[in-house]
Write a protein that holds these residues in place. Structure first.
Motif, PDB file in Angstrom:
ATOM      1  N   ALA A 133       4.382   7.717  20.122  1.00 21.79           N
ATOM      2  CA  ALA A 133       5.154   7.600  18.887  1.00 21.79           C
ATOM      3  C   ALA A 133       4.371   8.097  17.679  1.00 21.79           C
ATOM      4  O   ALA A 133       3.140   8.091  17.659  1.00 21.79           O
ATOM      5  N   LEU A 134       5.113   8.513  16.669  1.00 22.26           N
ATOM      6  CA  LEU A 134       4.569   8.781  15.345  1.00 22.26           C
ATOM      7  C   LEU A 134       4.774   7.510  14.533  1.00 22.26           C
ATOM      8  O   LEU A 134       5.915   7.070  14.334  1.00 22.26           O
ATOM      9  N   VAL A 135       3.689   6.899  14.090  1.00 26.60           N
ATOM     10  CA  VAL A 135       3.751   5.606  13.409  1.00 26.60           C
ATOM     11  C   VAL A 135       3.575   5.816  11.913  1.00 26.60           C
ATOM     12  O   VAL A 135       2.612   6.460  11.475  1.00 26.60           O
ATOM     13  N   ILE A 136       4.518   5.279  11.143  1.00 31.70           N
ATOM     14  CA  ILE A 136       4.541   5.452   9.686  1.00 31.70           C
ATOM     15  C   ILE A 136       4.244   4.118   9.010  1.00 31.70           C
ATOM     16  O   ILE A 136       4.801   3.082   9.378  1.00 31.70           O
ATOM     17  N   GLY A 137       3.395   4.154   7.998  1.00 32.07           N
ATOM     18  CA  GLY A 137       3.175   2.970   7.172  1.00 32.07           C
ATOM     19  C   GLY A 137       4.185   2.946   6.045  1.00 32.07           C
ATOM     20  O   GLY A 137       4.153   3.790   5.143  1.00 32.07           O
ATOM     21  N   GLY A 138       5.109   2.012   6.093  1.00 36.06           N
ATOM     22  CA  GLY A 138       6.156   1.934   5.083  1.00 36.06           C
ATOM     23  C   GLY A 138       5.709   1.119   3.881  1.00 36.06           C
ATOM     24  O   GLY A 138       5.476  -0.088   3.993  1.00 36.06           O
ATOM     25  N   ARG A 139       5.585   1.766   2.732  1.00 39.04           N
ATOM     26  CA  ARG A 139       5.206   1.064   1.507  1.00 39.04           C
ATOM     27  C   ARG A 139       6.371   0.215   1.001  1.00 39.04           C
ATOM     28  O   ARG A 139       7.533   0.524   1.284  1.00 39.04           O
ATOM     29  N   PRO A 140       6.091  -0.826   0.226  1.00 39.43           N
ATOM     30  CA  PRO A 140       7.191  -1.619  -0.350  1.00 39.43           C
ATOM     31  C   PRO A 140       8.077  -0.756  -1.237  1.00 39.43           C
ATOM     32  O   PRO A 140       7.636   0.246  -1.810  1.00 39.43           O
ATOM     33  N   ARG A 141       9.318  -1.166  -1.365  1.00 34.94           N
ATOM     34  CA  ARG A 141      10.235  -0.439  -2.248  1.00 34.94           C
ATOM     35  C   ARG A 141       9.920  -0.689  -3.707  1.00 34.94           C
ATOM     36  O   ARG A 141      10.161   0.175  -4.567  1.00 34.94           O
ATOM     37  N   ARG A 142       9.397  -1.873  -4.001  1.00 31.65           N
ATOM     38  CA  ARG A 142       9.062  -2.229  -5.389  1.00 31.65           C
ATOM     39  C   ARG A 142       7.551  -2.407  -5.478  1.00 31.65           C
ATOM     40  O   ARG A 142       6.988  -3.285  -4.838  1.00 31.65           O
ATOM     41  N   ILE A 143       6.920  -1.531  -6.253  1.00 31.97           N
ATOM     42  CA  ILE A 143       5.477  -1.573  -6.442  1.00 31.97           C
ATOM     43  C   ILE A 143       5.212  -1.505  -7.941  1.00 31.97           C
ATOM     44  O   ILE A 143       5.819  -0.700  -8.652  1.00 31.97           O
ATOM     45  N   GLU A 144       4.302  -2.346  -8.408  1.00 33.90           N
ATOM     46  CA  GLU A 144       3.974  -2.321  -9.831  1.00 33.90           C
ATOM     47  C   GLU A 144       3.411  -0.943 -10.208  1.00 33.90           C
ATOM     48  O   GLU A 144       2.478  -0.440  -9.573  1.00 33.90           O
ATOM     49  N   GLY A 145       3.996  -0.348 -11.217  1.00 28.22           N
ATOM     50  CA  GLY A 145       3.538   0.957 -11.669  1.00 28.22           C
ATOM     51  C   GLY A 145       4.135   2.134 -10.924  1.00 28.22           C
ATOM     52  O   GLY A 145       3.783   3.284 -11.198  1.00 28.22           O
ATOM     53  N   TYR A 146       5.051   1.861  -9.988  1.00 33.32           N
ATOM     54  CA  TYR A 146       5.683   2.922  -9.194  1.00 33.32           C
ATOM     55  C   TYR A 146       6.610   3.722 -10.112  1.00 33.32           C
ATOM     56  O   TYR A 146       7.603   3.203 -10.616  1.00 33.32           O
ATOM     57  N   PRO A 147       6.341   4.997 -10.381  1.00 35.15           N
ATOM     58  CA  PRO A 147       7.169   5.756 -11.336  1.00 35.15           C
ATOM     59  C   PRO A 147       8.574   5.982 -10.803  1.00 35.15           C
ATOM     60  O   PRO A 147       8.797   6.094  -9.597  1.00 35.15           O
ATOM     61  N   ILE A 148       9.525   6.056 -11.708  1.00 37.53           N
ATOM     62  CA  ILE A 148      10.927   6.245 -11.334  1.00 37.53           C
ATOM     63  C   ILE A 148      11.110   7.556 -10.597  1.00 37.53           C
ATOM     64  O   ILE A 148      11.922   7.653  -9.661  1.00 37.53           O
ATOM     65  N   THR A 149      10.369   8.596 -10.960  1.00 39.19           N
ATOM     66  CA  THR A 149      10.487   9.882 -10.262  1.00 39.19           C
ATOM     67  C   THR A 149      10.053   9.738  -8.806  1.00 39.19           C
ATOM     68  O   THR A 149      10.633  10.351  -7.907  1.00 39.19           O
ATOM     69  N   CYS A 191       0.552  -1.272  -1.033  1.00 39.37           N
ATOM     70  CA  CYS A 191       0.292  -0.075  -1.843  1.00 39.37           C
ATOM     71  C   CYS A 191      -0.109  -0.508  -3.240  1.00 39.37           C
ATOM     72  O   CYS A 191       0.432  -1.493  -3.777  1.00 39.37           O
ATOM     73  N   VAL A 192      -1.075   0.200  -3.824  1.00 40.90           N
ATOM     74  CA  VAL A 192      -1.557  -0.108  -5.167  1.00 40.90           C
ATOM     75  C   VAL A 192      -1.415   1.146  -6.018  1.00 40.90           C
ATOM     76  O   VAL A 192      -2.025   2.184  -5.699  1.00 40.90           O
TER      77      VAL A 192
END
Length: 421
Positions: free
Chosen positions: A122-138, A207-208
């Motif tokens: 398998a190809l294993v992906i690390g899924g980051r949270p949908r809401r992260i502090e400082g995550y830009p709208i773009t 994610c940071v």
């Protein structure tokens, strides 16, 4: 450090970390330090950095610590390919990748490695949270659009197609033939994995975005967005054509992944209808529901958009589109005029408590004029009559098909259709 090796039914799994870096001298030392406890050979690809990265890597290099340098900056895709080649040349079967800008927690790789150890193909992906502090709208918008496009192009459903923390099976990645440059490579490889049947498994990671000293990104909104558009346009066009773009490599769910053309053929296949009729109880209920929806659509006066509505509802409700459209075609003349007249009678009874004073003419302009005089009654009656016919049709089909074998008796269920549209 020796590369970690685990034995599985498919053979030994040997994992090396591949870390592409470009002008990330400030966070790089900390990332490399935290990778140490994993006990994995680490290959850092310096993609033509012009800051203090070379010095940091000279101080870090040693046994099990490999540095490969590009004289000029070639982009993340080229750095990853260089790292993959180096890992494969050293006998590793898998590459665990991590960004060096400080946004990833290196300890999260343990979770991905555990998944890869149990699923070596398998190809294993690390899924980051949908809401992260400082995550830009773009970034959030681009991620959502990328997720939707990969799902459309290949059927692969993950929440983070742009994550840089992954575990790649190197032999499969080499065969997929992803050609995109810079950041688009990581997205393209997911679509091609879906085409090839390589399982794609997502595991949550942290994610940071607010990195100490400030986060440095080399994503260029204009250039990299245009590159992504070109890449998706090519994938989408190829996905609509017949034939297999890449060899079948894995044992992923073939009914849910593949090109748009392949998934549409499976979705519309009459053989799947037969499989539903002879499958388990759930599949028989789904086929009965397909007939019921077709009867409802045959009664409703949604002319002009009926076929599109049937296809959309079939996809949303996971029904068989041929059964829905076939039964809904009862609404064509001359039987369709009978449905319309019956709807008017039912609607008049519901709204006024009595049948219409005049009966309809069932052909030509006279019928249309008569129906036009009872527009509200027709609309209300079509819903009431359509629901009644749908309920009756559902139970008649259920009775005709029987309950089906009990779960576990060995009858193969019909494969789930892919939402190709």
């Amino acid at each position: 450090m020796a590369g970690r090796s685990q034995q599985h039914a498919s053979g030994p799994v040997r994992v090396a970390v591949v870390a592409p870096t470009y002008n990330h001298a400030a966070p790089l030392a900390g990332v490399l330090l935290r990778l140490g406890p994993l006990g994995l050979t680490t290959i850092v690809v310096d993609d033509g950095s012009r800051d203090e990265t070379a010095r940091v890597l000279r101080e870090w290099a040693g046994a099990g610590r490999v540095v490969v340098t590009h004289d000029l900056n070639r982009g993340k895709a080229a750095a990853l390919r260089t790292g993959f080649r180096e890992a494969a040349a050293r006998g590793f079967t898998h590459a665990a990748t991590i960004d060096t800008d400080g946004q990833h927690e290196p300890e999260d790789l343990r979770r991905l490695l555990a998944v890869a150890g149990s699923n070596p193909g398998a190809l294993v992906i690390g899924g980051r949270p949908r809401r992260i502090e400082g995550y830009p709208i773009t970034g959030r918008l681009g991620r959502a659009l990328s997720n939707a496009m990969v799902r459309l192009e290949s059927g692969v459903r993950v929440s983070d197609t742009q994550s840089g923390m992954r575990v790649y099976p190197l032999e499969a990645i080499e065969t997929l033939g992803a050609r995109a440059s810079r950041y688009a490579f990581e997205t393209e490889v997911l679509a091609r994995a879906g085409w090839a049947g390589v399982p794609v498994i997502e595991a949550p990671i942290s994610c940071v975005y607010k990195v100490a000293g400030g986060r440095t990104t080399h994503f260029r909104l204009g250039r990299d967005t245009l590159g992504a558009i070109r890449m998706h346009a090519g994938l989408l066009a190829r996905s609509c054509l017949p034939g297999r773009p890449v060899p079948r490599l894995g044992d992923g769910d073939e009914s849910a992944s593949g090109t748009i053309f392949q998934r549409a053929c499976r979705w519309l296949s009459p053989r799947r209808m037969v499989a539903m009729a002879t499958g388990g109880a759930a599949e028989r209920r789904r086929l009965a529901a397909s007939v019921a929806l077709g009867l409802l659509m045959a009664t409703l006066p949604v002319y002009g958009v009926k076929t599109v509505a049937c296809l959309w509802l079939s996809a949303r409700l996971r029904l068989h589109p041929l059964a829905v459209i076939g039964v809904s075609s009862l609404s064509t003349p001359p039987l369709g005029l009978v449905f319309a007249a019956a709807s008017v009678f039912v609607g008049t009874l519901v709204l006024h408590g009595a049948a219409p004073a005049e009966g309809p003419a069932l052909w030509g302009g006279e019928a249309l004029a008569w129906l036009g005089g009872f527009a509200l009654e027709w609309a209300v009656g079509s819903v009431v009559l359509g629901c009644a016919l749908a309920a009756a049709g559902y139970w008649l089909v259920r009775l005709a098909l029987g309950p089906g074998p009990a779960r576990g008796e060995g009858t193969a269920a019909a494969p789930e259709e892919s939402q190709a549209a």
